[in-house]
Design a protein around this motif. Structure first.
Motif, PDB file in Angstrom:
ATOM      1  N   VAL A  96      20.641  25.750  -3.407  1.00  0.00           N
ATOM      2  CA  VAL A  96      21.884  26.524  -3.286  1.00  0.00           C
ATOM      3  C   VAL A  96      23.075  25.687  -3.751  1.00  0.00           C
ATOM      4  O   VAL A  96      23.954  26.179  -4.470  1.00  0.00           O
ATOM      5  CB  VAL A  96      22.091  26.992  -1.828  1.00  0.00           C
ATOM      6  CG1 VAL A  96      23.420  27.742  -1.687  1.00  0.00           C
ATOM      7  CG2 VAL A  96      20.940  27.889  -1.389  1.00  0.00           C
ATOM      8  N   GLY A 136      26.972  26.459  -4.545  1.00  0.00           N
ATOM      9  CA  GLY A 136      27.245  26.971  -3.202  1.00  0.00           C
ATOM     10  C   GLY A 136      27.924  25.941  -2.316  1.00  0.00           C
ATOM     11  O   GLY A 136      27.653  24.747  -2.414  1.00  0.00           O
ATOM     12  N   GLU A 151      27.585  28.742   2.367  1.00  0.00           N
ATOM     13  CA  GLU A 151      26.546  29.423   1.603  1.00  0.00           C
ATOM     14  C   GLU A 151      25.199  28.731   1.772  1.00  0.00           C
ATOM     15  O   GLU A 151      24.146  29.387   1.839  1.00  0.00           O
ATOM     16  CB  GLU A 151      26.947  29.471   0.129  1.00  0.00           C
ATOM     17  CG  GLU A 151      28.109  30.405  -0.150  1.00  0.00           C
ATOM     18  CD  GLU A 151      28.601  30.300  -1.586  1.00  0.00           C
ATOM     19  OE1 GLU A 151      28.935  31.353  -2.158  1.00  0.00           O
ATOM     20  OE2 GLU A 151      28.649  29.162  -2.109  1.00  0.00           O
TER      21      GLU A 151
END
Length: 458
Positions: free
Chosen positions: A102, A107, A111
């Motif tokens: 991620v 991110g 996130e």
């Protein structure tokens, strides 16, 4: 069924409040570091920074709630044994891989956590589904397989205990005479108390060993209490604090780990049954195993909802049961209450975290050793034939091999390395494959002897 002659309190006994608290505190000390360490490792690698204290608090809080569910048993959920739940080390690699994926896509911290908790919640349904088919899987997950897994769990954890005895990973005085001396004193104290004729001394052996070790460590300047003024006063549990997200790329590495965790849980609960003097076969045992694995999966789902990482049964607490002689599941209610309080009040956990590594490592090494012995006892209860001998030999050889020579898999794809770098995973899967593929051949004294005599005569 294991003998109950060494137990001071059996499964359904109700110890006095003092005895229950004493036993519970020793379970807490045995598993406290194991619960918070995965969060510390994951948080450090993923750079979660200011979120780490809250994540640690939620790890302790959920462990308390999950332990209550596992010990009490609610309908079909829970084993009804003195089985402690906590954040699982098995998921550390998979969670880090998911988080890094991620982060690699840009991110931020929220996130990363939203995706990690989302994929873990989906993965928990795999374990819950497997719990319904354990009866049909008994031809695969045999006592030989569970004995191998339990033994490998204990043997693989010994490295953690020995590292703490030396001072802990990265310690400046790693392996110093002071650290080794403190650990030796704790082990000697516990052993002397364990050989006592008085049940209360045996019950409190770990606790007294820890106290003696902490006092000596304090005299030698090895105890430092963190600045409590920087610790948050109260941590309020919040559902889905970071939101929820899902990624197949993050999910696939974790999917297989949930399958392995179910097998590990079967091994842990089998060991719990044995050290508690309960059946390790038959309908009562099967119901407990099904309920325990279902509880394992449900508790991992709850963990994702409350912003922490997947939960599983803790094997080191079987060592506490053996050392204290207390198998009463009512002790688990006290353990659950202590963990919930630790989760709500982070300052208490910060103080416990200050126990010197050599002191804690000495007691955990003893416990991990007793876990390995529990696995050996499960194997010893089996009538061995050639297939089982080969299964045990190959499983231990490969399982311990990847632990002793971790570079063995450096030429394999990253996913294969993450899955098979664990001695438990490698040994457990090897045991299952051998159980499925090797033919049953009985070892008898007469047949080999007769065959040899025939060849010699010819």
């Amino acid at each position: 069924m294991s003998s109950t002659k060494d137990l001071i309190y059996q499964l359904e006994d109700r110890p006095t409040t003092g005895a229950a608290l004493l036993a519970a505190f020793q379970h807490v000390l045995a598993s406290f570091i194991g619960i918070i360490t995965p969060t510390l490792v994951i948080g450090g690698v993923l750079g979660l920074g200011e979120e780490i204290p809250y994540l640690i608090s939620m790890a302790l809080f959920v462990s308390g709630v999950a332990t209550l569910i596992q010990v009490k048993g609610i309908g079909p959920v829970g084993s009804g044994l003195l089985s402690i739940q906590g954040t699982s080390f098995s998921f550390v690699g998979g969670v880090i891989a998911a988080g890094l994926a991620v982060k690699g896509q840009g991110g931020d911290t929220r996130e990363v956590l939203a995706t990690v908790f989302g994929v873990c919640m989906v993965g928990s349904f795999i374990e819950m589904a497997l719990s319904r088919f354990l009866g049909k899987l008994r031809k695969i997950i045999t006592p030989t397989v569970t004995g191998i897994v339990v033994c490998l769990i204990g043997l693989s954890l010994i490295k953690v205990g020995i590292t703490d005895i030396a001072g802990g990973f990265g310690a400046e005085d790693f392996g110093s005479l002071r650290n080794l001396g403190i650990a030796a004193l704790v082990i000697l104290t516990v052993l002397i108390l364990q050989l006592s004729r008085y049940p209360m001394l045996r019950l409190s052996a770990i606790f007294i060993g820890l106290v003696v070790g902490c006092l000596v460590a304090a005299i030698l300047g090895k105890v430092s209490v963190p600045g409590l003024d920087k610790v948050e006063l109260v941590a309020i549990p919040q559902f889905f604090k970071y939101g929820l997200s899902f990624s197949w790329e993050a999910f696939l590495p974790l999917m297989f780990i949930f399958v392995i965790t179910a097998i590990e849980t079967v091994g842990d609960l089998t060991a719990s049954s044995r050290v508690s003097g309960q059946p390790c076969s038959g309908p009562v045992y099967e119901k407990r195993i099904q309920g325990g694995v279902l509880g394992d999966g449900l508790n991992s789902l709850l963990a994702g909802c409350l912003n922490t990482f997947p939960n599983t049964t803790f094997s080191q607490n079987n060592g506490v049961i053996q050392l204290t002689g207390v198998a009463s599941r009512y002790v688990g209610f006290f353990v659950a209450g202590i963990f919930i309080l630790l989760g709500l009040f982070p300052a208490v956990g910060a103080v416990l975290q200050s126990i010197p590594k050599p002191v804690l490592g000495a007691t955990t090494t003893l416990m991990f050793g007793t876990i390995a012995v529990a696995g050996i006892r499960i194997l010893a209860s089996e009538e061995f034939n050639r297939k089982k001998v080969l299964t045990v030999a190959i499983s231990f050889g490969l399982g311990l091999g990847v632990a002793l020579v971790p570079d063995l898999l450096q030429g394999m794809p990253p996913l294969v390395q993450k899955i098979f770098s664990s001695s438990i995973t490698t040994g457990g899967l090897t045991a299952i494959l051998c159980t499925l593929l090797l033919p049953d051949v009985d070892i008898t004294e007469e047949e080999p002897k007769a065959a040899v005599e025939k060849e010699v005569s010819v």
